[in-house]
Enzyme design. Structure first.
Site, PDB file in Angstrom:
ATOM      1  N   PHE A 101       0.787  -1.191  -0.102  1.00  0.00           N
ATOM      2  CA  PHE A 101       0.014  -0.201   0.100  1.00  0.00           C
ATOM      3  C   PHE A 101       1.061   1.218  -0.086  1.00  0.00           C
ATOM      4  O   PHE A 101       0.449   2.269   0.650  1.00  0.00           O
ATOM      5  CB  PHE A 101      -0.991   0.055   1.086  1.00  0.00           C
ATOM      6  CG  PHE A 101      -1.350  -1.417   1.698  1.00  0.00           C
ATOM      7  CD1 PHE A 101      -1.753  -2.333   1.214  1.00  0.00           C
ATOM      8  CD2 PHE A 101      -1.076  -1.403   3.151  1.00  0.00           C
ATOM      9  CE1 PHE A 101      -1.953  -3.491   1.654  1.00  0.00           C
ATOM     10  CE2 PHE A 101      -1.556  -2.534   4.102  1.00  0.00           C
ATOM     11  CZ  PHE A 101      -1.916  -3.633   3.105  1.00  0.00           C
ATOM     12  N   CYS A 102       1.997   1.298  -0.725  1.00  0.00           N
ATOM     13  CA  CYS A 102       2.768   2.483  -0.905  1.00  0.00           C
ATOM     14  C   CYS A 102       3.239   2.975   0.574  1.00  0.00           C
ATOM     15  O   CYS A 102       3.286   4.153   0.786  1.00  0.00           O
ATOM     16  CB  CYS A 102       1.988   3.855  -1.388  1.00  0.00           C
ATOM     17  SG  CYS A 102       1.609   3.544  -3.231  1.00  0.00           S
ATOM     18  N   ASN A 103       3.570   2.042   1.309  1.00  0.00           N
ATOM     19  CA  ASN A 103       4.089   2.446   2.739  1.00  0.00           C
ATOM     20  C   ASN A 103       5.083   1.254   3.061  1.00  0.00           C
ATOM     21  O   ASN A 103       4.813   0.591   3.899  1.00  0.00           O
ATOM     22  CB  ASN A 103       2.918   2.491   3.765  1.00  0.00           C
ATOM     23  CG  ASN A 103       3.706   3.358   5.098  1.00  0.00           C
ATOM     24  OD1 ASN A 103       4.728   3.007   5.472  1.00  0.00           O
ATOM     25  ND2 ASN A 103       2.725   4.029   5.595  1.00  0.00           N
TER      26      ASN A 103
END
Ligand SMILES: *Cc1c(COP(=O)(O)O)cnc(C)c1O
Length: 843
Positions: A430-432
Site C-alpha cells: 500500500f505505498c508504505n
C-alpha cells in the site's frame, strides 16, 4: 478452542452509530455496488450517487468562466475556500487554502517552496536546514527527500518508536531554552513530515503535540544524527488518510502545512487536493521558483523581472485551477451534511469516525479470534493499536492469513479469492514500505535481495521463503455496514479456515468411489483407453494407432478460443500452427465502448458465445443459446471486403492492440447476447506483433490475444488428481467440465499426474514445443464454461495443494517441425514425447 467464525456469538452487542433507517438512505446512494463489498476506502472512497445529480444540475444551470476573467466564478471559489476552512474548524484569518492536484503534489509544492536555509548561498558556515521524516510514511512523502536533498537540506529519518517516544515524553520547556530568540543570519529551518493517520494500518499519530515539536522535543534525535539543531521547526502533516474518516480541528491543533486529497473524503472529484497553510507560516514557502499564469502581479517577458502576487494562494497556484472540480466541492460538503446525521458530538465527521471505527474494530476482533479446527491462529494483524481508543486508531485493519500448519497464505492468493467473491480490498504494501518493513520484520538486506531476485512493488510474488512480502488491508467508509464485515469473514472462513464440517469424511469417500467406478478399463493406461475409444470414432490409419498404443502419453484434445474470453472451438482432427500459435486462436476480441477489452472476469456469460470456424467457407459462426447464429468472414486482408471496418486500437493487459472492427451487425448481436451496450468485435490485424512477455534467450515469440504464451497444455491426469482433492459437495463438475475451465489448447492424457511440471520441451506428433513455465491461474477457472456460473472451486483447492501458488498447466511456445520439414499441422491423438533436460535434474 475449536472455534470458527460461525461459532462466534451473535453481533447484537455491537455499537450501531447510525440507525438502520438512515443507513438505508445512505446505502441507497451506492446501489451501483450491487453485490460488491467495497472495503478499499483508504485507496479511494466512493461518492454517493445523488452527489452527481446536484453537480450536474449546477453545471447545467450556471455559466462558470475562467476565474481569472470572471469575478462571479472567482467569488464562488473564494466561498468554497472558506467552506473548506470551516470544515476544519478554522477561517481565512488563520489558514489559507492552496488548491493542488492532490496530496502528492501538495507535499511536493511545500518542499519545493520551503525555506530550509534563511541564507541559501553555498557557504560552509551557513546552516543548511533539515528535512526530517518518519520512516512509516507514504511513498509520496519518502520521495520528498530527493527534493530536500537537492535544496541542500540534511535528510534525517526517525523510527516509529523513537518518534512516539519523543512526542509523548514530557518535555521540560524551561530546560529547552530556545537559544535563538529570533532567526539570525545563519539560522535555518527544519521541516518534519509525518502522517496524521497511517495509510498502512490506520494508526493515528499524535497531532495534538505540534507545540511540543515546535519547542524542540525532537532536537535530541537530531543531535544523535550529528546535525545542527535549528530551532525553527515546521510541521508538514500528511492528512490524506486521516481526514477521510476523522475530524481535523485546526482550532485545537495547528500544523504549519496540511496536505490532503478530496477524493479520499468524498469520492469525487478526483484530481483535486489542497495544502492548508497556517497564515503565520506562509512566509516559509517563499522559495517557490516557477511562476505561471495567475501568480504574478507584474512580469517582463524580456527581462528577469517579476513580482509575485501578495496573496499566498495566488502565488502558489500556477495556471488555472480546476475550477469546475472546485465548484463540485461545494456540493460534496452539502451532500455529505444532508446524508450523514450528526449523532456523535453533533458533528458529521465524528459520526463517520465512530461508525467506521466500530466496523473496523469488529473485523479486527473477529480476526484475532479466528482459529483453525486444530486451534491454531488463522490470522495475524499488523496494527499499532488494539482498537481500544478511537483517538489512536482509524477504520483500517491490516492482516495476513495463516494455514492450519502456521504457514502464511500469500496475499495474491487471497486477492484472487476476494475478486471471486466480489470483495474489494487492497493487498501488497500500500505505498508504505516503512510500515510494511516494520510489521513484516524484514531487514533492508532482505528487501534488497528480494528486489534483486526480481520482485518489484505490485507484482505477484507474495511469499518469499514462506515470508509474506505484503499484507491485506480492509478499510471502511460511512456507507459500509456490519454486513460487509460478515461478507469478508464468511469468505475468509469459506476459503481459508477449515471450519468443523462433520460429514466431510463421508463426502470424501463418496467422491473417490464414484470416480473409481467411472474408470472403465482398469487394466489399460489412460492414454490407451482414450486411443481405443478414439479408434471407434475417427478410425485413422491403422498403423498410426497401433504405434500410439505403445505411447504412454497422447494428445487427447486440442482447442482454440477464436474470440478472447469466449467459448472453445474443439478441433476435430488437425489444425495448423501459425506464427502466433494455433491459427485463429484468440484472433478476435470484444471491446467495450471505452475501447478496453472485455474479459470473463467482467462478464461470465462470454464463455457461452461458442464460435465455430469453417475453413472451407472461410467464415466464423457464433452460437449463443436462444439466438440465431451469426457469421463473420475469416479474412480481412483486402480492405474492400468489409466497407465499414476501421482500424482501431485497444488495450489488452496494458498492451495496445491493433485490429479491424467487424461491423455493426455482429456488434449488435454480441451486445444483445451479453446484455452490455455498444460492444464491438475486433479482429487482430495480422501485422500486429505482440510478443511473449517473458523473453528467454532474447528470442521473441509472436502472440495473439492470449495473454501470456502461445499454447497452454493441460494434463488430464493432473485434472483428475485435482478433482479428487476437491471436497466441496457443491462443486459438481466432472473431469471433463473441470478440464474445460482451464481453457487449454492442448489436452494430454497420461497416467502420471503433475509430471508435466518437470518438462522442458515436448514433441507432439511431428511438432516441437518449448516449455515456458507454469501457468498462473486466476479466478477465471472458477467460471463454469457451460453456464457462466461462478464457483469457489477449483481455485481454493489449487491454492491449497500448491501452497498458495496458483499454478496449473504449462505454457508452451512453438519451436518447429521436429523432422525439419515444412509441415505445421498438429493432429489429435498424436503421441506426446516429453523431454527433460539432463542438466536440470537438480530441480
Ligand atoms: C493517499 C495517500 C497519499 C497520496 O495521496 P494522492 O491523492 O495519491 O496524492 C499520501 N499519504 C497518505 C497517508 C495517503 O493515504
Amino acid at each position: 478452542m475449536s472455534g470458527s467464525y460461525e461459532d462466534q456469538p451473535e453481533m447484537n452487542t455491537l455499537s450501531q452509530v447510525i440507525d438502520p433507517e438512515r443507513m438505508t438512505k445512505i446505502t441507497s446512494n451506492f446501489t451501483r455496488l450491487r453485490d460488491k463489498c467495497y472495503l478499499e476506502n483508504a485507496g479511494a472512497t466512493l461518492y454517493p450517487q445523488c452527489l452527481l445529480s446536484v453537480i450536474h444540475q449546477d453545471l447545467m444551470d450556471n455559466v462558470y468562466m475562467n476565474p481569472h476573467s470572471d469575478k462571479y466564478t472567482k467569488d464562488c471559489i473564494e466561498q468554497i475556500r472558506s467552506d473548506i476552512l470551516k470544515h476544519f474548524n478554522t477561517d481565512p484569518s488563520n489558514y489559507s487554502v492552496i488548491f493542488t492536484a492532490g496530496t502528492t503534489s501538495a507535499l511536493k509544492l511545500v518542499v519545493e517552496s520551503f525555506q530550509f536555509s534563511v541564507d541559501e548561498v553555498e557557504d560552509e558556515e551557513s546552516t543548511s536546514g533539515s528535512f526530517v521524516y518518519l520512516r512509516d510514511n507514504h511513498t509520496s512523502v519518502l520521495g520528498l527527500r530527493e527534493i530536500a536533498a537537492e535544496r541542500n537540506a540534511d535528510i534525517i529519518h526517525i523510527s516509529h518508536e523513537d518518534f512516539l517516544q519523543a512526542l509523548n515524553t514530557n518535555y521540560d520547556k524551561s530546560k529547552a531554552q530556545r537559544k535563538v530568540k529570533f532567526p539570525t543570519k545563519n539560522d535555518a529551518n527544519t521541516l518534519l513530515a509525518y502522517p496524521a493517520q497511517s495509510n498502512f494500518n490506520g494508526y493515528k499519530y499524535p497531532i495534538d503535540r505540534i507545540e511540543h515539536i515546535k519547542n524542540g522535543c525532537l532536537n535530541s534525535h537530531l543531535k544523535k544524527q550529528l546535525c545542527k539543531i535549528n530551532n525553527s521547526w515546521y510541521v508538514l502533516l500528511d492528512a490524506a488518510s486521516f481526514v477521510s474518516n476523522s475530524k481535523l480541528d485546526l482550532s485545537e491543533t495547528q500544523p504549519d502545512f496540511v496536505c490532503l486529497s478530496f477524493y479520499k473524503i468524498f469520492g469525487y472529484p478526483s484530481g483535486l487536493g489542497a495544502i492548508l497553510v497556517k497564515n503565520s507560516s506562509g512566509d516559509a514557502l517563499c522559495q517557490k521558483k516557477y511562476f505561471g499564469g495567475g501568480t504574478v502581479d507584474f512580469v517582463l517577458s524580456t527581462e528577469d523581472v517579476h513580482v509575485k502576487r501578495k496573496e499566498l494562494y495566488e502565488r502558489m497556484e500556477d495556471g488555472t485551477i480546476p475550477f469546475l472540480a472546485v465548484i463540485a466541492l461545494k456540493h460534496c460538503f452539502d451532500t455529505m451534511h444532508r446524508l450523514i446525521p450528526k449523532i456523535i458530538n453533533n458533528h458529521m465527521m465524528d459520526t463517520i469516525s465512530y461508525h467506521t471505527f466500530y466496523l473496523a474494530r469488529d473485523l479486527f476482533n473477529q480476526l484475532q479470534d479466528l482459529k483453525h479446527a486444530n486451534g491454531s491462529k488463522a490470522a495475524v494483524t499488523y496494527m499499532d493499536s488494539d482498537f481500544s481508543n478511537i483517538k489512536t486508531q482509524g477504520a483500517i485493519v491490516t492482516f495476513n492469513l495463516l494455514r492450519a500448519d502456521g504457514s502464511y497464505i500469500g496475499f495474491v492468493e487471497f486477492q484472487h479469492m476476494a475478486d471471486l467473491f466480489n470483495i474489494s480490498v487492497r493487498t501488497g504494501c500500500f505505498c508504505n514500505s516503512g510500515s510494511c518493513q516494520r510489521h513484516l520484520a524484514a531487514t533492508n538486506k532482505e528487501l534488497k535481495d528480494i528486489h534483486k531476485s526480481g520482485h518489484v512493488c505490485g507484482d505477484e510474488i507474495d511469499l518469499i521463503d514462506g515470508k509474506p512480502t505484503g499484507a491485506i488491508r480492509a478499510s471502511f467508509g460511512y456507507f459500509n455496514t456490519f454486513e460487509d464485515v460478515d461478507k469478508l469473514l464468511n469468505m475468509i472462513c469459506k476459503c481459508f479456515v477449515k471450519t468443523k464440517r462433520k460429514p466431510r469424511k463421508r463426502i470424501l469417500t463418496q467422491i473417490i468411489d464414484s470416480l473409481k467406478s467411472t474408470k472403465l478399463y482398469n487394466g489399460l493406461t489412460n492414454a490407451q483407453k482414450i486411443l481405443s475409444e478414439a479408434q471407434e470414432f475417427i478410425m485413422p490409419e491403422a498403423e498410426d494407432i497401433s504405434q500410439n498404443m505403445d505411447s504412454a502419453i497422447v494428445l487427447k484434445e486440442a482447442a482454440i478460443f477464436p474470440i478472447k474470453s469466449c467459448g472453445a472451438f474443439k478441433i476435430r482432427s488437425t489444425w495448423k500452427i501459425g506464427p502466433k500459435g494455433f491459427e485463429y486462436d484468440r484472433d478476435w476480441m470484444i471491446i467495450k465502448d471505452n475501447g478496453v477489452c472485455l474479459t470473463q472476469k467482467q462478464n461470465t456469460r462470454m464463455c457461452m458465445i461458442k464460435p465455430k470456424i469453417d475453413l472451407h467457407k472461410r467464415k466464423m459462426t457464433l452460437y449463443f443459446e436462444g439466438r440465431h447464429p451469426i457469421s463473420v468472414p475469416l479474412d480481412f486482408g483486402s480492405d474492400s471486403k468489409l466497407k465499414n471496418s476501421s482500424l482501431c486500437r485497444s488495450k489488452v493487459c496494458t498492451d495496445t492492440i491493433q485490429g479491424y472492427d467487424c461491423g455493426d451487425e455482429v456488434a449488435d448481436w454480441i451486445s444483445e447476447a451479453l446484455e452490455i451496450s455498444y460492444l464491438r468485435l475486433i479482429k487482430q490485424s495480422s501485422d500486429d506483433n505482440r510478443t511473449q512477455k517473458k523473453k528467454h534467450d532474447g528470442e521473441k515469440k509472436l502472440l495473439s490475444l492470449s495473454n501470456q504464451a502461445q499454447f497452454l497444455l493441460i494434463n488430464k491426469a493432473t485434472v483428475r488428481w485435482l478433482r479428487e482433492k476437491i471436497l466441496d459437495p457443491l462443486f459438481t463438475d466432472d473431469e471433463d467440465s473441470l478440464t474445460d475451465r482451464f481453457r487449454g489448447n492442448l489436452i494430454i492424457e497420461m497416467d502420471e499426474e503433475l509430471a508435466e511440471r518437470d518438462w522442458h520441451r515436448v514433441i507432439i506428433g511431428n511438432q516441437e514445443f518449448k516449455v515456458e513455465g507454469l501457468c498462473p491461474r486466476c479466478q477465471m477457472v472458477c467460471i463454469d464454461q457451460q453456464t457462466g456460473e461462478k464457483t469457489v472451486e477449483p481455485l481454493r483447492t489449487i491454492s491449497e495443494q500448491f501452497a498458495g501458488k496458483l499454478r496449473f498447466g504449462i505454457y508452451l511456445s512453438y519451436v518447429g517441425p521436429a523432422d525439419g520439414s515444412k509441415d505445421r499441422l498438429l493432429k489429435i491423438y498424436s503421441s506426446v514425447k516429453p523431454i527433460i533436460n539432463d542438466d536440470d535434474i537438480s530441480r
